[in-house]
Design a protein around this motif. Sequence first.
Motif, PDB file in Angstrom:
ATOM      1  N   ASP A 180      20.804   6.451 -26.353  1.00  8.75           N
ATOM      2  CA  ASP A 180      19.757   7.466 -25.862  1.00  8.75           C
ATOM      3  C   ASP A 180      19.478   8.607 -26.552  1.00  8.75           C
ATOM      4  OD1 ASP A 180      19.229   5.333 -23.689  1.00  8.75           O
ATOM      5  OD2 ASP A 180      20.562   6.451 -22.345  1.00  8.75           O
ATOM      6  N   ASP A 181      20.064   8.969 -27.574  1.00  4.12           N
ATOM      7  CA  ASP A 181      20.245  10.281 -28.213  1.00  4.12           C
ATOM      8  C   ASP A 181      20.568  10.269 -29.563  1.00  4.12           C
ATOM      9  OD1 ASP A 181      20.217  13.001 -28.789  1.00  4.12           O
ATOM     10  OD2 ASP A 181      21.520  13.534 -27.184  1.00  4.12           O
ATOM     11  N   ARG A 182      19.730  10.313 -30.351  1.00  2.00           N
ATOM     12  CA  ARG A 182      19.893  10.008 -32.064  1.00  2.00           C
ATOM     13  C   ARG A 182      20.898  11.139 -32.249  1.00  2.00           C
ATOM     14  NH1 ARG A 182      16.983  13.287 -35.273  1.00  2.00           N
ATOM     15  NH2 ARG A 182      15.213  14.672 -34.482  1.00  2.00           N
ATOM     16  N   ARG A 183      21.023  12.352 -31.895  1.00  2.00           N
ATOM     17  CA  ARG A 183      22.180  13.273 -32.220  1.00  2.00           C
ATOM     18  C   ARG A 183      23.465  13.018 -31.832  1.00  2.00           C
ATOM     19  NH1 ARG A 183      19.934  17.891 -34.628  1.00  2.00           N
ATOM     20  NH2 ARG A 183      17.770  17.892 -34.865  1.00  2.00           N
ATOM     21  N   VAL A 184      23.743  11.919 -31.004  1.00  2.00           N
ATOM     22  CA  VAL A 184      25.053  11.640 -30.464  1.00  2.00           C
ATOM     23  C   VAL A 184      25.408  10.294 -31.403  1.00  2.00           C
ATOM     24  CG1 VAL A 184      26.453  10.787 -28.790  1.00  2.00           C
ATOM     25  CG2 VAL A 184      24.668  12.315 -28.459  1.00  2.00           C
ATOM     26  N   HIS A 185      26.599  10.572 -32.140  1.00  2.00           N
ATOM     27  CA  HIS A 185      27.112   9.675 -32.954  1.00  2.00           C
ATOM     28  C   HIS A 185      28.304   9.125 -32.543  1.00  2.00           C
ATOM     29  CE1 HIS A 185      23.886  11.018 -35.643  1.00  2.00           C
ATOM     30  NE2 HIS A 185      24.283  12.033 -35.496  1.00  2.00           N
ATOM     31  N   LEU A 186      28.715   7.642 -32.631  1.00  2.00           N
ATOM     32  CA  LEU A 186      30.072   7.232 -32.301  1.00  2.00           C
ATOM     33  C   LEU A 186      30.704   6.617 -33.722  1.00  2.00           C
ATOM     34  CD1 LEU A 186      32.116   5.951 -30.452  1.00  2.00           C
ATOM     35  CD2 LEU A 186      30.815   4.091 -30.371  1.00  2.00           C
ATOM     36  N   VAL A 187      31.929   7.444 -33.777  1.00  2.70           N
ATOM     37  CA  VAL A 187      32.778   6.826 -35.094  1.00  2.70           C
ATOM     38  C   VAL A 187      34.017   6.010 -34.366  1.00  2.70           C
ATOM     39  CG1 VAL A 187      34.300   7.617 -36.848  1.00  2.70           C
ATOM     40  CG2 VAL A 187      32.257   9.044 -36.253  1.00  2.70           C
ATOM     41  N   SER A 188      33.889   4.656 -34.676  1.00  2.00           N
ATOM     42  CA  SER A 188      34.770   3.821 -34.166  1.00  2.00           C
ATOM     43  C   SER A 188      35.984   3.497 -35.187  1.00  2.00           C
ATOM     44  CB  SER A 188      34.066   2.354 -33.603  1.00  2.00           C
ATOM     45  OG  SER A 188      33.146   2.608 -32.539  1.00  2.00           O
ATOM     46  N   ARG A 189      36.988   3.750 -34.610  1.00  2.48           N
ATOM     47  CA  ARG A 189      38.336   3.441 -35.606  1.00  2.48           C
ATOM     48  C   ARG A 189      38.927   2.225 -34.735  1.00  2.48           C
ATOM     49  NH1 ARG A 189      40.268   6.790 -38.834  1.00  2.48           N
ATOM     50  NH2 ARG A 189      42.315   7.100 -38.293  1.00  2.48           N
ATOM     51  N   GLN A 190      39.542   1.427 -35.676  1.00  3.97           N
ATOM     52  CA  GLN A 190      40.404   0.062 -35.017  1.00  3.97           C
ATOM     53  C   GLN A 190      41.704   0.234 -35.769  1.00  3.97           C
ATOM     54  OE1 GLN A 190      38.803  -1.802 -32.780  1.00  3.97           O
ATOM     55  NE2 GLN A 190      37.029  -0.790 -33.040  1.00  3.97           N
ATOM     56  N   ARG A 191      42.722  -0.383 -34.994  1.00  2.00           N
ATOM     57  CA  ARG A 191      43.905  -0.621 -35.496  1.00  2.00           C
ATOM     58  C   ARG A 191      44.029  -1.577 -36.613  1.00  2.00           C
ATOM     59  NH1 ARG A 191      46.721  -0.341 -29.593  1.00  2.00           N
ATOM     60  NH2 ARG A 191      44.986  -0.591 -29.021  1.00  2.00           N
ATOM     61  N   PRO A 192      44.702  -1.636 -37.511  1.00  5.73           N
ATOM     62  CA  PRO A 192      45.908  -0.693 -37.963  1.00  5.73           C
ATOM     63  C   PRO A 192      45.656   0.492 -38.458  1.00  5.73           C
ATOM     64  CG  PRO A 192      45.826  -2.168 -39.450  1.00  5.73           C
ATOM     65  CD  PRO A 192      44.818  -2.554 -38.718  1.00  5.73           C
ATOM     66  N   ASN A 193      44.239   0.845 -38.680  1.00  5.55           N
ATOM     67  CA  ASN A 193      43.899   2.101 -39.268  1.00  5.55           C
ATOM     68  C   ASN A 193      43.828   3.439 -38.224  1.00  5.55           C
ATOM     69  OD1 ASN A 193      43.753   1.089 -42.139  1.00  5.55           O
ATOM     70  ND2 ASN A 193      41.720   0.444 -41.416  1.00  5.55           N
ATOM     71  N   ALA A 194      43.718   2.977 -36.969  1.00  4.77           N
ATOM     72  CA  ALA A 194      43.392   3.997 -36.073  1.00  4.77           C
ATOM     73  C   ALA A 194      44.892   4.387 -35.617  1.00  4.77           C
ATOM     74  CB  ALA A 194      42.508   3.381 -34.991  1.00  4.77           C
ATOM     75  N   ARG A 195      44.831   5.349 -34.654  1.00  7.98           N
ATOM     76  CA  ARG A 195      46.123   5.920 -34.062  1.00  7.98           C
ATOM     77  C   ARG A 195      47.092   6.576 -34.986  1.00  7.98           C
ATOM     78  NH1 ARG A 195      46.686   3.357 -28.059  1.00  7.98           N
ATOM     79  NH2 ARG A 195      44.584   2.756 -27.634  1.00  7.98           N
ATOM     80  N   GLN A 196      46.572   7.133 -35.926  1.00 10.77           N
ATOM     81  CA  GLN A 196      47.307   7.752 -36.746  1.00 10.77           C
ATOM     82  C   GLN A 196      47.453   9.077 -36.820  1.00 10.77           C
ATOM     83  OE1 GLN A 196      46.201   6.110 -40.650  1.00 10.77           O
ATOM     84  NE2 GLN A 196      46.797   4.022 -40.214  1.00 10.77           N
ATOM     85  N   GLY A 197      46.912   9.804 -35.652  1.00 15.90           N
ATOM     86  CA  GLY A 197      47.127  11.244 -35.665  1.00 15.90           C
ATOM     87  C   GLY A 197      45.648  11.826 -35.754  1.00 15.90           C
ATOM     88  N   LYS A 198      45.574  12.993 -35.071  1.00 15.83           N
ATOM     89  CA  LYS A 198      44.322  13.612 -34.885  1.00 15.83           C
ATOM     90  C   LYS A 198      43.610  14.020 -36.261  1.00 15.83           C
ATOM     91  CE  LYS A 198      42.181  17.660 -32.345  1.00 15.83           C
ATOM     92  NZ  LYS A 198      42.414  18.846 -31.686  1.00 15.83           N
ATOM     93  N   GLY A 199      44.339  14.310 -37.103  1.00 12.90           N
ATOM     94  CA  GLY A 199      43.991  14.721 -38.451  1.00 12.90           C
ATOM     95  C   GLY A 199      43.201  13.484 -39.058  1.00 12.90           C
ATOM     96  N   ALA A 200      43.760  12.134 -39.021  1.00 13.71           N
ATOM     97  CA  ALA A 200      43.177  11.163 -39.671  1.00 13.71           C
ATOM     98  C   ALA A 200      42.012  10.739 -38.959  1.00 13.71           C
ATOM     99  CB  ALA A 200      44.169   9.891 -39.188  1.00 13.71           C
ATOM    100  N   ALA A 201      41.963  11.001 -37.420  1.00 16.65           N
ATOM    101  CA  ALA A 201      40.700  10.666 -36.864  1.00 16.65           C
ATOM    102  C   ALA A 201      39.546  11.736 -37.228  1.00 16.65           C
ATOM    103  CB  ALA A 201      40.936  10.980 -35.414  1.00 16.65           C
ATOM    104  N   LEU A 202      40.039  13.219 -37.279  1.00 14.57           N
ATOM    105  CA  LEU A 202      38.727  14.152 -38.147  1.00 14.57           C
ATOM    106  C   LEU A 202      38.461  13.587 -39.482  1.00 14.57           C
ATOM    107  CD1 LEU A 202      40.518  17.274 -36.528  1.00 14.57           C
ATOM    108  CD2 LEU A 202      38.328  16.222 -35.709  1.00 14.57           C
ATOM    109  N   ASN A 203      39.468  13.280 -40.247  1.00 19.72           N
ATOM    110  CA  ASN A 203      38.781  12.966 -41.374  1.00 19.72           C
ATOM    111  C   ASN A 203      37.788  11.808 -41.769  1.00 19.72           C
ATOM    112  OD1 ASN A 203      40.629  14.709 -42.702  1.00 19.72           O
ATOM    113  ND2 ASN A 203      42.430  13.376 -42.731  1.00 19.72           N
ATOM    114  N   ALA A 204      38.010  10.880 -40.824  1.00 22.40           N
ATOM    115  CA  ALA A 204      37.351   9.660 -40.442  1.00 22.40           C
ATOM    116  C   ALA A 204      35.610  10.262 -40.210  1.00 22.40           C
ATOM    117  CB  ALA A 204      37.702   8.517 -39.385  1.00 22.40           C
ATOM    118  N   ALA A 205      35.628  11.112 -39.256  1.00 24.45           N
ATOM    119  CA  ALA A 205      34.311  11.555 -38.970  1.00 24.45           C
ATOM    120  C   ALA A 205      33.786  12.561 -40.293  1.00 24.45           C
ATOM    121  CB  ALA A 205      34.188  12.743 -37.923  1.00 24.45           C
TER     122      ALA A 205
END
Length: 455
Positions: free
Chosen positions: A95-120
């Motif tokens: 509903d809002d083009r300024r909202v973006h979902l960055v989806s991460r999946q295991r095994p690459n996900a859940r490696q810490g907050k820093g890794a999640a921010l690097n993905a964004a």
Amino acid sequence: MFSSPLLLAFPFFLLLCFLLYWAGARHAYTRRPAVENGNPDAFDWHFFVPCRDEEAVVGTTVTRLRADHPGAHVWVIDDDSDDRTGAIVAALADDDRRVHLVSRQRPNARQGKGAALNAAYDELNQFLSKDTDRERVVVCVIDADGQLAPDALARVSGPQGFGDPETGGVQVSVRMRNTDDPRPLGEDRGRVPNAVARLLVRMQDMEFSVSNAGMQLLRGRTGSVGLGGNGQFTRLASLDRIAAAERRPWQRGALLEDYELGLHMILSGDRITHIADTWVSQEGLPHGRRFLTQRTRWAQGNLQCVRYAPRIVSSRHYGGKGVLETLYTFLQPVAHLVTLALCAVMFALLGLTAAQDGVGEAFGGMLALWPLVLALAVVSVLPFVLWGPVYRRDRASDRSMLTALLWGLALWLYAYHLFPASARGFVRMLRGRNGWAKTRRNAERVESGPVAIEA
């Protein structure tokens, strides 16, 4: 065997360092200059909201960010949540083009907050056009339960913030928004447990909104302001410079990825400022177990940062005051550990003296030192008590001065959590345990199972 002079000198040295630091922080906070607003339209704003199992809060957070800051983009990083976090954000993004979902999946996900921010960061790079002026793009990290002040972008756009081209990062103050919750543990818990929980939340608000803000403003004078995990603003160009040197802006596996980002930013020549006159709010933790686990992670993260000491000492971007302040911050958990060790040694020596000379003579010698002990108690407690009136003025003007002074006394007792947190962090480091799950939100009333422990 430790000598008596050493046992006595070290606590005095720590107390002197603490008093000097406190005096500087209090002066910096109470005498801070007024912050001038800037023009938020001069910058492009992108909020990064890292999430893992945040269905209880993420919808409210994203909706409020979009309502209060309509020109900004919101990037929600779903770190392979097991709940409906991804679905909630996906519906908002539809509903809002300024909202973006960055989806991460295991095994690459859940490696810490820093890794999640690097993905964004990687997603944002793909989103922006090649001719984007990256000095004008600002990234702000917001916790999944964070609520940013409506005037925050105007404040950080001003001459004390990104209006100065040499500023690469800005940290705003943090507040706890549930200080007035009458029953933070829920209706099913008694009056006494809820009263203790209310006081714990109040102490966190007092710690962050005045004591830590003063510490950060002092760091502004020494050139060593730290970035936090909530309300952290950085120029995209500054993140690029760190990524060029370190391969990524946020360090993977770091327990204090936010503070380490600030270290890298200063080492690369950027300036960081703290603005205390705007804020981001979050939930204070009313549960003692969750609180201690969070603080253990922070203590362990501080110990990890000691490895930066040689680079900081030799860096041309750190002045002498900045080096001293940063090393003081690094070594706080170490000082707590040494203090605990010295206390154990002193009690052992007291026991040996009592065994050899008799209990009466051993304790008689201690009683002879009561004037010194009383003086040390006063100068140790008074700095905490004096934060009470400052906090009342800025955050709780409807409360009495007596209440403010009692809060200050409680802040002194509250500070002793640093000793068990430092000890636990050190033990975890020795055992090679560096992985952490998120801290459960207060809305998640489940009381069993792991909370913010190694996954």
